[in-house]
Motif scaffolding. Structure first.
Motif, PDB file in Angstrom:
ATOM      1  N   ALA A 168      39.947  51.516  44.825  1.00  0.00           N
ATOM      2  CA  ALA A 168      40.875  51.902  45.897  1.00  0.00           C
ATOM      3  C   ALA A 168      41.622  50.692  46.444  1.00  0.00           C
ATOM      4  CB  ALA A 168      40.110  52.611  47.011  1.00  0.00           C
ATOM      5  N   ALA A 169      40.957  49.547  46.490  1.00  0.00           N
ATOM      6  CA  ALA A 169      41.590  48.338  47.022  1.00  0.00           C
ATOM      7  C   ALA A 169      42.731  47.845  46.141  1.00  0.00           C
ATOM      8  CB  ALA A 169      40.551  47.228  47.187  1.00  0.00           C
ATOM      9  N   GLY A 170      42.855  48.374  44.936  1.00  0.00           N
ATOM     10  CA  GLY A 170      43.922  47.920  44.047  1.00  0.00           C
ATOM     11  C   GLY A 170      44.886  49.011  43.644  1.00  0.00           C
ATOM     12  N   TRP A 171      44.790  50.199  44.249  1.00  0.00           N
ATOM     13  CA  TRP A 171      45.646  51.320  43.847  1.00  0.00           C
ATOM     14  C   TRP A 171      46.845  51.441  44.768  1.00  0.00           C
ATOM     15  CZ3 TRP A 171      45.802  54.605  39.768  1.00  0.00           C
ATOM     16  CH2 TRP A 171      46.672  55.685  39.864  1.00  0.00           C
ATOM     17  N   THR A 172      48.053  51.393  44.199  1.00  0.00           N
ATOM     18  CA  THR A 172      49.275  51.673  44.945  1.00  0.00           C
ATOM     19  C   THR A 172      49.917  52.943  44.411  1.00  0.00           C
ATOM     20  OG1 THR A 172      49.629  49.323  45.326  1.00  0.00           O
ATOM     21  CG2 THR A 172      51.513  50.754  45.647  1.00  0.00           C
ATOM     22  N   SER A 173      50.016  53.052  43.080  1.00  0.00           N
ATOM     23  CA  SER A 173      50.629  54.221  42.451  1.00  0.00           C
ATOM     24  C   SER A 173      50.274  54.215  40.969  1.00  0.00           C
ATOM     25  CB  SER A 173      52.151  54.168  42.608  1.00  0.00           C
ATOM     26  OG  SER A 173      52.684  53.133  41.785  1.00  0.00           O
ATOM     27  N   THR A 174      50.789  55.203  40.240  1.00  0.00           N
ATOM     28  CA  THR A 174      50.550  55.257  38.799  1.00  0.00           C
ATOM     29  C   THR A 174      51.293  54.154  38.065  1.00  0.00           C
ATOM     30  OG1 THR A 174      52.355  56.852  38.515  1.00  0.00           O
ATOM     31  CG2 THR A 174      50.114  57.746  38.785  1.00  0.00           C
ATOM     32  N   ARG A 175      52.126  53.419  38.771  1.00  0.00           N
ATOM     33  CA  ARG A 175      52.855  52.300  38.171  1.00  0.00           C
ATOM     34  C   ARG A 175      52.448  50.964  38.782  1.00  0.00           C
ATOM     35  NH1 ARG A 175      58.997  54.269  37.041  1.00  0.00           N
ATOM     36  NH2 ARG A 175      58.467  56.118  35.833  1.00  0.00           N
ATOM     37  N   ASN A 176      51.341  50.955  39.527  1.00  0.00           N
ATOM     38  CA  ASN A 176      50.885  49.732  40.181  1.00  0.00           C
ATOM     39  C   ASN A 176      49.417  49.923  40.566  1.00  0.00           C
ATOM     40  OD1 ASN A 176      50.421  47.497  41.760  1.00  0.00           O
ATOM     41  ND2 ASN A 176      52.292  47.712  42.961  1.00  0.00           N
ATOM     42  N   PHE A 177      48.503  49.423  39.730  1.00  0.00           N
ATOM     43  CA  PHE A 177      47.080  49.598  39.991  1.00  0.00           C
ATOM     44  C   PHE A 177      46.283  48.475  39.365  1.00  0.00           C
ATOM     45  CE2 PHE A 177      48.341  52.177  36.342  1.00  0.00           C
ATOM     46  CZ  PHE A 177      47.482  51.744  35.343  1.00  0.00           C
ATOM     47  N   ARG A 178      45.015  48.380  39.795  1.00  0.00           N
ATOM     48  CA  ARG A 178      44.122  47.361  39.275  1.00  0.00           C
ATOM     49  C   ARG A 178      43.056  48.033  38.418  1.00  0.00           C
ATOM     50  NH1 ARG A 178      39.511  43.989  41.751  1.00  0.00           N
ATOM     51  NH2 ARG A 178      39.636  45.473  43.463  1.00  0.00           N
ATOM     52  N   VAL A 179      42.772  47.438  37.266  1.00  0.00           N
ATOM     53  CA  VAL A 179      41.709  47.884  36.375  1.00  0.00           C
ATOM     54  C   VAL A 179      40.558  46.905  36.524  1.00  0.00           C
ATOM     55  CG1 VAL A 179      41.034  48.193  33.963  1.00  0.00           C
ATOM     56  CG2 VAL A 179      43.302  48.915  34.720  1.00  0.00           C
ATOM     57  N   GLU A 180      39.342  47.432  36.671  1.00  0.00           N
ATOM     58  CA  GLU A 180      38.165  46.586  36.797  1.00  0.00           C
ATOM     59  C   GLU A 180      37.130  47.040  35.764  1.00  0.00           C
ATOM     60  OE1 GLU A 180      35.332  44.855  40.385  1.00  0.00           O
ATOM     61  OE2 GLU A 180      36.469  46.684  40.716  1.00  0.00           O
ATOM     62  N   VAL A 181      36.507  46.084  35.085  1.00  0.00           N
ATOM     63  CA  VAL A 181      35.476  46.400  34.090  1.00  0.00           C
ATOM     64  C   VAL A 181      34.188  45.643  34.434  1.00  0.00           C
ATOM     65  CG1 VAL A 181      37.099  46.903  32.232  1.00  0.00           C
ATOM     66  CG2 VAL A 181      36.238  44.591  32.489  1.00  0.00           C
ATOM     67  N   TYR A 182      33.071  46.212  33.977  1.00  0.00           N
ATOM     68  CA  TYR A 182      31.762  45.622  34.205  1.00  0.00           C
ATOM     69  C   TYR A 182      30.922  45.852  32.958  1.00  0.00           C
ATOM     70  CZ  TYR A 182      26.881  45.480  35.678  1.00  0.00           C
ATOM     71  OH  TYR A 182      25.537  45.238  35.739  1.00  0.00           O
ATOM     72  N   GLU A 183      30.295  44.801  32.482  1.00  0.00           N
ATOM     73  CA  GLU A 183      29.369  44.905  31.360  1.00  0.00           C
ATOM     74  C   GLU A 183      27.981  44.514  31.848  1.00  0.00           C
ATOM     75  OE1 GLU A 183      28.702  43.309  26.790  1.00  0.00           O
ATOM     76  OE2 GLU A 183      29.948  42.137  28.148  1.00  0.00           O
ATOM     77  N   GLY A 184      27.062  45.467  31.828  1.00  0.00           N
ATOM     78  CA  GLY A 184      25.681  45.181  32.203  1.00  0.00           C
ATOM     79  C   GLY A 184      24.979  44.461  31.065  1.00  0.00           C
ATOM     80  N   LEU A 185      24.387  43.322  31.362  1.00  0.00           N
ATOM     81  CA  LEU A 185      23.737  42.524  30.322  1.00  0.00           C
ATOM     82  C   LEU A 185      22.223  42.486  30.474  1.00  0.00           C
ATOM     83  CD1 LEU A 185      26.208  39.512  30.192  1.00  0.00           C
ATOM     84  CD2 LEU A 185      26.087  41.462  28.641  1.00  0.00           C
ATOM     85  N   GLN A 186      21.723  42.768  31.682  1.00  0.00           N
ATOM     86  CA  GLN A 186      20.282  42.683  31.914  1.00  0.00           C
ATOM     87  C   GLN A 186      19.824  43.907  32.688  1.00  0.00           C
ATOM     88  OE1 GLN A 186      19.376  38.924  33.755  1.00  0.00           O
ATOM     89  NE2 GLN A 186      20.492  37.755  32.209  1.00  0.00           N
ATOM     90  N   ALA A 187      18.548  44.216  32.575  1.00  0.00           N
ATOM     91  CA  ALA A 187      17.978  45.392  33.229  1.00  0.00           C
ATOM     92  C   ALA A 187      18.100  45.321  34.756  1.00  0.00           C
ATOM     93  CB  ALA A 187      16.521  45.559  32.830  1.00  0.00           C
ATOM     94  N   ASP A 188      18.142  44.111  35.323  1.00  0.00           N
ATOM     95  CA  ASP A 188      18.248  43.977  36.779  1.00  0.00           C
ATOM     96  C   ASP A 188      19.669  44.167  37.294  1.00  0.00           C
ATOM     97  OD1 ASP A 188      19.507  41.628  36.006  1.00  0.00           O
ATOM     98  OD2 ASP A 188      18.149  40.298  37.098  1.00  0.00           O
TER      99      ASP A 188
END
Length: 188
Positions: A106-126
């Motif tokens: 939500a902190a990066g969404w302005t419109s369908t022509r202006n948004f932020r993509v965030e990715v996360y890769e879990g590497l450990q069980a914690d």
């Protein structure tokens, strides 16, 4: 005596050998958005009105299980909105490779022509892993905008906006490189 001299020279290199990185995550990591396909409603007299919308990205990322420095994996991450829901920010969703998750915060969404993509890769069980993000905007002809990778076009009356990277209206050309940082847990 000759063997003592060799031993002394080997011992002098020991601190250097011990300071060399032994963990492969100590090198810079990157995620790359290599493709993006979006389908969004358009407004105006020739717009679509409410439609089912979707966004799909293809991400290349380092293979954390590979000891080779060039081990790279690729996966697709997709999200769909029903016609009753306007496209907007999303919660974390698993990609085709479930070790990778993505969202449109939500902190990066302005419109369908202006948004932020965030990715996360879990590497450990914690929950420790890697995270990266990048703003994507549409600013045709504005090469000074480092985020202007999007090209969104309505391909005729009453048709949706079709968005991609590396399109005819993209001011920047992909792939979109996102530097990763190590985190103790997935961002909330």
């Amino acid at each position: 005596m000759y063997s003592l001299r060799n031993l002394a020279s080997i011992v002098s290199f020991l601190p250097l050998a011990l300071s060399a990185p032994t963990h492969k995550r100590e090198t810079a990591q990157e995620f790359q958005i290599t493709a993006l396909n979006g389908r969004f409603p358009t407004d105006g007299p020739y717009g679509t009105g409410p439609i089912a919308s979707s966004l799909s990205i293809t991400i290349s990322y380092p293979d954390s299980s590979s000891s080779a420095s060039n081990g790279v994996l690729s996966t697709t991450c997709s999200y769909s909105w029903s016609s009753e829901i306007a496209p907007g920010p999303t919660a974390w969703s698993a990609c085709e490779d479930p070790s990778l998750q993505w969202r449109l915060p939500a902190a990066g969404w302005t419109s369908t022509r202006n948004f932020r993509v965030e990715v996360y890769e879990g590497l450990q069980a914690d929950g420790a892993g890697l995270t990266a993000s990048h703003y994507l905007t549409m600013h045709p002809g504005d090469s000074s905008d480092p985020n202007a990778y999007l090209s969104c076009i309505q391909m005729g009356k009453f048709t949706p906006d079709v968005c991609q990277i590396d399109g005819s209206l993209s001011a920047q050309h992909g792939p979109v490189v996102m530097s990763a940082e190590e985190v103790a847990a997935r961002p909330s």
